[in-house]
Write an enzyme that holds these catalytic residues in place. Structure first.
Site, short mmCIF file in Angstrom:
data_model
loop_
_atom_site.label_atom_id
_atom_site.label_comp_id
_atom_site.label_asym_id
_atom_site.label_seq_id
_atom_site.Cartn_x
_atom_site.Cartn_y
_atom_site.Cartn_z
N GLY A 205 0.72 -1.21 0.33
CA GLY A 205 -0.32 0.14 -0.16
C GLY A 205 0.83 1.35 -0.57
O GLY A 205 0.67 2.29 -0.49
N GLU B 233 4.08 3.68 6.21
CA GLU B 233 2.91 2.80 6.58
C GLU B 233 1.68 3.82 5.14
O GLU B 233 2.20 5.20 5.28
CB GLU B 233 2.64 3.23 7.86
CG GLU B 233 2.55 2.19 8.31
CD GLU B 233 2.01 0.16 7.69
OE1 GLU B 233 1.62 0.94 6.32
OE2 GLU B 233 1.77 -0.13 8.57
N ASP B 234 1.11 3.30 4.62
CA ASP B 234 0.01 4.05 3.79
C ASP B 234 -1.21 5.39 4.92
O ASP B 234 -1.60 5.51 5.05
CB ASP B 234 -0.51 3.15 2.85
CG ASP B 234 -0.88 0.88 3.19
OD1 ASP B 234 -1.07 1.53 4.36
OD2 ASP B 234 -1.86 0.53 2.34
N ASP C 178 -4.13 1.82 11.35
CA ASP C 178 -4.91 1.70 11.51
C ASP C 178 -5.56 1.37 13.42
O ASP C 178 -5.29 2.04 13.90
CB ASP C 178 -6.40 0.63 10.86
CG ASP C 178 -7.48 0.40 11.45
OD1 ASP C 178 -8.13 1.66 11.25
OD2 ASP C 178 -7.98 -0.60 11.23
N GLY D 221 -3.23 -0.38 14.77
CA GLY D 221 -1.51 0.19 15.19
C GLY D 221 -0.66 -0.87 15.32
O GLY D 221 -0.01 -1.29 15.93
N THR E 206 -0.04 -3.75 13.14
CA THR E 206 1.34 -3.30 12.20
C THR E 206 2.38 -2.77 12.70
O THR E 206 4.09 -3.50 13.13
CB THR E 206 0.91 -3.54 10.63
OG1 THR E 206 -0.31 -3.84 10.19
CG2 THR E 206 1.52 -3.58 10.15
N LEU E 207 2.65 -1.53 13.21
CA LEU E 207 3.17 -0.58 13.44
C LEU E 207 4.45 -0.89 14.42
O LEU E 207 5.24 -0.67 14.78
CB LEU E 207 3.07 0.64 13.61
CG LEU E 207 4.29 1.70 13.33
CD1 LEU E 207 4.87 1.55 12.90
CD2 LEU E 207 3.14 3.36 13.67
N ASP F 278 -5.59 -0.54 -1.78
CA ASP F 278 -6.70 -1.62 -2.43
C ASP F 278 -7.63 -2.10 -1.95
O ASP F 278 -7.81 -2.12 -0.97
CB ASP F 278 -6.33 -2.90 -3.08
CG ASP F 278 -5.41 -3.37 -1.88
OD1 ASP F 278 -5.30 -3.03 -0.59
OD2 ASP F 278 -5.59 -5.07 -2.12
N ARG G 23 -5.42 0.82 -6.34
CA ARG G 23 -4.00 1.44 -5.86
C ARG G 23 -3.94 2.54 -6.98
O ARG G 23 -2.86 3.23 -6.41
CB ARG G 23 -3.29 -0.32 -5.63
CG ARG G 23 -3.19 -0.99 -5.25
CD ARG G 23 -2.12 -2.16 -4.73
NE ARG G 23 -2.29 -3.55 -4.42
CZ ARG G 23 -2.23 -3.26 -2.96
NH1 ARG G 23 -2.12 -2.54 -2.09
NH2 ARG G 23 -2.12 -4.83 -2.32
P1 5GP Z 1 -3.38 -2.07 11.34
O1 5GP Z 1 -2.38 -2.84 11.58
O2 5GP Z 1 -2.87 -0.28 11.70
O3 5GP Z 1 -4.64 -2.28 12.06
O4 5GP Z 1 -3.83 -1.84 10.05
C1 5GP Z 1 -2.81 -1.48 9.05
C2 5GP Z 1 -3.24 -1.77 7.83
O5 5GP Z 1 -4.12 -2.50 7.22
C3 5GP Z 1 -2.67 -1.03 6.29
O6 5GP Z 1 -1.35 -1.18 6.06
C4 5GP Z 1 -3.46 -1.59 5.50
O7 5GP Z 1 -2.75 -2.00 4.48
C5 5GP Z 1 -4.70 -1.77 5.94
N1 5GP Z 1 -6.08 -1.09 6.22
C6 5GP Z 1 -6.36 -0.64 7.17
N2 5GP Z 1 -7.32 0.36 7.37
C7 5GP Z 1 -8.04 0.01 5.84
C8 5GP Z 1 -8.69 1.16 5.23
O8 5GP Z 1 -9.09 1.69 4.95
N3 5GP Z 1 -8.43 0.53 3.47
C9 5GP Z 1 -7.16 -0.03 3.07
N4 5GP Z 1 -7.44 -0.60 1.20
N5 5GP Z 1 -7.05 -0.54 3.91
C10 5GP Z 1 -6.33 -0.59 5.23
#
Ligand code: 5GP
Length: 184
Positions: free
Chosen positions: A39, A91-92, A95, A97, A99-100, A151, A157
């Site tokens: 992303g 990061e894209d 959300d 947190g 992953t980070l 995506d 994308r």
């Molecule tokens: P986290 O680990 O912070 O919950 O998630 C991060 C990953 O979830 C992002 O890098 C992304 O790939 C995916 N993601 C979270 N929210 C969205 C969203 O609104 N749209 C899309 N397309 N991907 C998301």
């Protein structure tokens, strides 16, 4: 519901230039940028070209064990040795947190001198694990977003803007927005 533009191409490019300036100023002695695939590809590519320092660039890909499990694993690892180096994770969207938090812990375990995070989008309302994000493009509300790297089932994308999508519509038909978005 038709998708609507949340962040225009012009707004994205201006935020990317600002972030490139902030990172360049903070890491005059060099930095390793670790982009999280897939992303962050457009964001990383645009930001790189606006930076005024010479970064090392590498990529990592991670995956959840199971949706909502809260556990992630590395699918593709970086080649760069981060030991003793300053690292910025690119990061894209941040959300929950999860992953980070995982990536930061992993890079610190490899003796990076510092690990900071740069995200295009920060959806703070959905955070489960509190985690600092040093460089933020836009803080967004609780919308599901697509475009500029983000995506749904590998679609959308390559849009130059960020749009909001209705998950129920996409689950029913992943191509639901293709015609309207790609043919105008
Ligand atoms: P986290 O680990 O912070 O919950 O998630 C991060 C990953 O979830 C992002 O890098 C992304 O790939 C995916 N993601 C979270 N929210 C969205 C969203 O609104 N749209 C899309 N397309 N991907 C998301």
């Amino acid at each position: 519901m038709a998708p609507s533009v949340l962040i225009s191409a012009a707004e994205l490019q201006s935020a990317v230039r600002r972030l490139a300036g902030e990172i360049s100023a903070a890491y005059e002695d060099g930095v390793v940028l670790v982009a999280v695939l897939k992303g962050s590809i457009p964001f990383m590519a645009d930001m790189l070209r606006a930076m005024t320092v010479v970064p090392l660039v590498d990529f990592m890909s991670i995956s959840s064990y199971a949706p909502g499990s809260g556990r992630v694993r590395i699918i593709k690892d970086i080649d760069v040795d981060v030991s003793g180096r300053d690292v910025v994770i690119v990061e894209d969207i941040v959300d929950t947190g999860l992953t980070l938090t995982y990536l930061r812990g992993e890079l610190l375990r490899r003796d990076a001198r510092s690990v900071a995070a740069c995200t295009l989008l920060d959806r703070t309302v959905r955070r489960i694990v509190p985690t600092p994000v040093e460089f933020v493009g836009f803080t967004i509300d609780d919308h599901y977003v697509l475009g500029y790297g983000l995506d749904y089932a590998e679609r959308y994308r390559n849009l130059d803007r960020v749009i909001t999508g209705d998950l129920a519509v996409l689950q029913n038909d992943p191509d639901a927005y293709v015609e309207i978005l790609y043919t105008g």
